[in-house]
Design an enzyme around this catalytic site. Structure first.
Site, PDB file in Angstrom:
ATOM      1  N   GLU D  72       0.810  -1.215   0.000  1.00 22.69           N
ATOM      2  CA  GLU D  72       0.000   0.000   0.000  1.00 22.69           C
ATOM      3  C   GLU D  72       0.846   1.268   0.000  1.00 22.69           C
ATOM      4  O   GLU D  72       0.407   2.314   0.474  1.00 22.69           O
ATOM      5  CB  GLU D  72      -0.939  -0.010   1.207  1.00 22.69           C
ATOM      6  N   HIS D  91       0.135   4.707   8.439  1.00 26.02           N
ATOM      7  CA  HIS D  91      -1.094   3.973   8.088  1.00 26.02           C
ATOM      8  C   HIS D  91      -1.239   2.837   9.091  1.00 26.02           C
ATOM      9  O   HIS D  91      -0.354   1.992   9.206  1.00 26.02           O
ATOM     10  CB  HIS D  91      -1.027   3.414   6.676  1.00 26.02           C
ATOM     11  N   HIS D  93      -4.026   0.034  11.541  1.00 21.66           N
ATOM     12  CA  HIS D  93      -5.307  -0.609  11.833  1.00 21.66           C
ATOM     13  C   HIS D  93      -5.571  -0.526  13.332  1.00 21.66           C
ATOM     14  O   HIS D  93      -6.068  -1.477  13.920  1.00 21.66           O
ATOM     15  CB  HIS D  93      -5.288  -2.079  11.413  1.00 21.66           C
ATOM     16  N   HIS D 161     -11.109  -0.842   7.363  1.00 16.63           N
ATOM     17  CA  HIS D 161      -9.696  -1.003   7.095  1.00 16.63           C
ATOM     18  C   HIS D 161      -8.811  -0.367   8.181  1.00 16.63           C
ATOM     19  O   HIS D 161      -8.110  -1.079   8.878  1.00 16.63           O
ATOM     20  CB  HIS D 161      -9.395  -0.389   5.713  1.00 16.63           C
TER      21      HIS D 161
END
Lengths: 234, 234, 234, 234
Positions: D72, D91, D93, D161
């Site tokens: 990603e 980024h 989760h 996500h």
């Protein structure tokens, strides 16, 4: 004797026991097994012992009638019999999963990592066919009934008891068992906030296919490193 | 003197103190005792000390009037007096248990591991007979009232305070105290999801009988291994 | 210079910093101070530093105008000025306490250990008199307003910020700050279960008097022992 | 080659990976990057690996088309392209953040420390423009759409996500990512208690400006010290 298992499978099964304990999926109870690679009607499982304490010596028997494995070894036997695509089985009492089994609130994937549990998970209730028991699954008829509820899916919940999670191999089963636990925690938290939009069936399918790639090895390496008192290069 | 206690009981009582701390049942407060094996009207309990810090030397007195044990030693004395089947007693402020004592929401077993707490647990309120106190149970009359609320059951909750858990021996009492805590956590989580189906009375009975077998030793071995800074063969 | 502080106070203040971090009351932020034993218009507090990292050298100044202590040192100064009975002050952002400050749900003691927080805790809102600020309390007028909201009580919440907790000495303030956090966690859990019966005013009074005894030393010994990388006999 | 990165950036990026893992923001997945200080159209990011395991050698490539960074990586590229004020991107989760992404309940700052996340956070849904996918953001068009939803703000949630968090430099991005997680936890707990009063827009603005000062270094020093198996003077 049906052939001594290859060292790699023994190592991975010991690690699977330790990882599932360390990640909060297993505690003193629960178990994980792997289908024997060369004699597929057999599987490897520990003697009765807390998973965190399992060592290679505890696994050195191919389970069947011989040995003294966990009381609920019938669960594993039934799943391997019914599902030729399954190479490893986890039976756990993961805390975040239990509430879904006793309320009937559907346990569904809500994020891409949770997609590995599949779009649908049924709750099996031993009482439905076998009445008021101690909830353990010992008899082959009970285990076959549970395996039928599992069907072709990845996981099945057991009311008032826990769950069964499967995988094509040990790493896949461990990955699914960990993310079943994580997704259950997140879904419960989300349901306390408001109405939840889960993954669609197609999203679940596509995300779980994506996670069958290198993601499993990356997670496995991480979980091994997190084990206490273990050298960095296992 | 009423006989020096056997080393095995001393060892197990020290371990029980450490396990209950390490598993989140006891913190700086709470205590665990064991009936003296040869003089059953006496029991072993630590001097006033946080359970995690208890050593064999803290236990070397048979409690009664002599020594300086915990302020609430009367709880233990009353239970041993009333219940000849009880060999060990835990008094804790386990966090997950407190909410059930102050809301009156029934604490019931929802999975087979929780069956060891019994099908019914009452909430005892010291204020009902003794008015507005500091909530400690010191007088024999208070402790007898609490023991009466316990009755023939495994555990009793104390409103605004904690709980008392019993067992045939130390390992059984520790097992019940840990799973009272685990089951309370899971029940609270389940009640937040929806309507909960707990174990039936017969299921509770059968599962708790099953758990009286080897399960206790397996859990004990696991909990001992989890203790910090401890050799693997205690 | 207003007199070098006695080693015992320095040691206890370093330990108080470490204990409050290790028990989840402070993190990178928040602070604890102790009134200077021989010059009561002064107090000891660390230079700006995360509490877990504070060492004796960070404390070696008697705070007032000199030195470079925490930006919010005015909170401590105001409380010592207003409350001659207070010997130590904790300012924290304890996670379980924040929700009560932003919802206005009353934070009340629900078990005997929680009685140390007192029967009533007010929520102070800096915006009420000082408008839209960055929520830090720097000016003496702001700190005096906060101290007025504290009044003669043990603790006060700060909307959108945290809380202030006091004690007759360091061990009492640490005890109250830890059990404010524990009681808030338990009250929130209880409120999710159902209607909660807290301690009565008289119960709170009696239980908190009882806890002023040896309980504090027992807890302090336990919390010191739980500190990481520390010899067992501090 | 576009210039070897200075050691300080490499050190900080390795630490950022470890801190975000240790503080519960990243696990086996998620990533953090830093814009290259001398060639601002490039940025530094690890090879595909769990962040806790990242070492300097994993970072030794300036990402673009070459190398084999995370799948990603397009997320980072798009943000650096759109936002010249951004020097670092996370980024994650983070578990406490996911529920806000799947329920649409607004994630807003409720205490001064949470102000760094900004007054408004949008939820981006990949399905809105790209249909039923595996939820990964790989294509530049997807990443540009995500960056557009981020706009000039600090963070954006991704439905089903996780989230993207930005900062002027690595320490600011780490600070914002940690407090996004902490604030989400506290907001969820507060919403379970009752109606929540969050920070006003002006309070958020002023508190976040205040936190751009020394607070970041104080937290960074603390988080570094908390890393396992690390010398005290990194």
């Amino acid at each position: 004797m049906s052939g001594f298992p290859p060292p790699q499978v023994v190592d991975d099964l010991v690690l699977a026991n330790h990882i599932l304990s360390n990640e909060g999926v297993l505690d003193a109870f629960g178990h994980v097994s792997a289908r024997h690679p060369t004699t597929p009607d057999r599987f490897l499982i520990s003697q009765t012992r807390a998973p965190e304490l399992v060592e290679a010596g505890d696994l050195a028997r191919v389970a069947g009638a011989e040995g003294r494995p966990y009381e609920e070894v019938a669960i594993h036997a039934a799943v391997y019999r019914e599902r030729s695509d399954v190479g490893a089985v986890v039976h756990s009492h993961a805390p975040s999963v239990i509430p879904f089994g006793v309320t009937g609130v559907p346990l569904r994937p809500i994020y891409h990592m949770g997609s590995v549990i599949g779009h649908e998970i049924k709750v099996w209730d031993i009482a439905q066919r076998f009445g008021e028991t101690d909830l353990l699954v010992r008899a082959a008829t009970e285990a076959d009934d549970l395996a039928a509820a599992l069907g072709g899916r990845t996981a099945v919940l057991m009311r008032g008891h826990g769950c069964v999670v499967t995988g094509a191999d040990l790493r896949a089963a461990v990955f699914a068992a960990v993310y079943l636990e994580r997704n259950a925690t997140l879904l419960a938290a989300s349901l306390r906030l408001g109405e939840v939009r889960g993954l669609s069936k197609a999203e679940t399918q596509r995300a779980s296919e994506m996670l069958r790639g290198r993601a499993g090895d990356r997670a496995w390496e991480y979980w091994v490193r997190r084990l206490p008192h273990r050298a960095t290069n296992p």
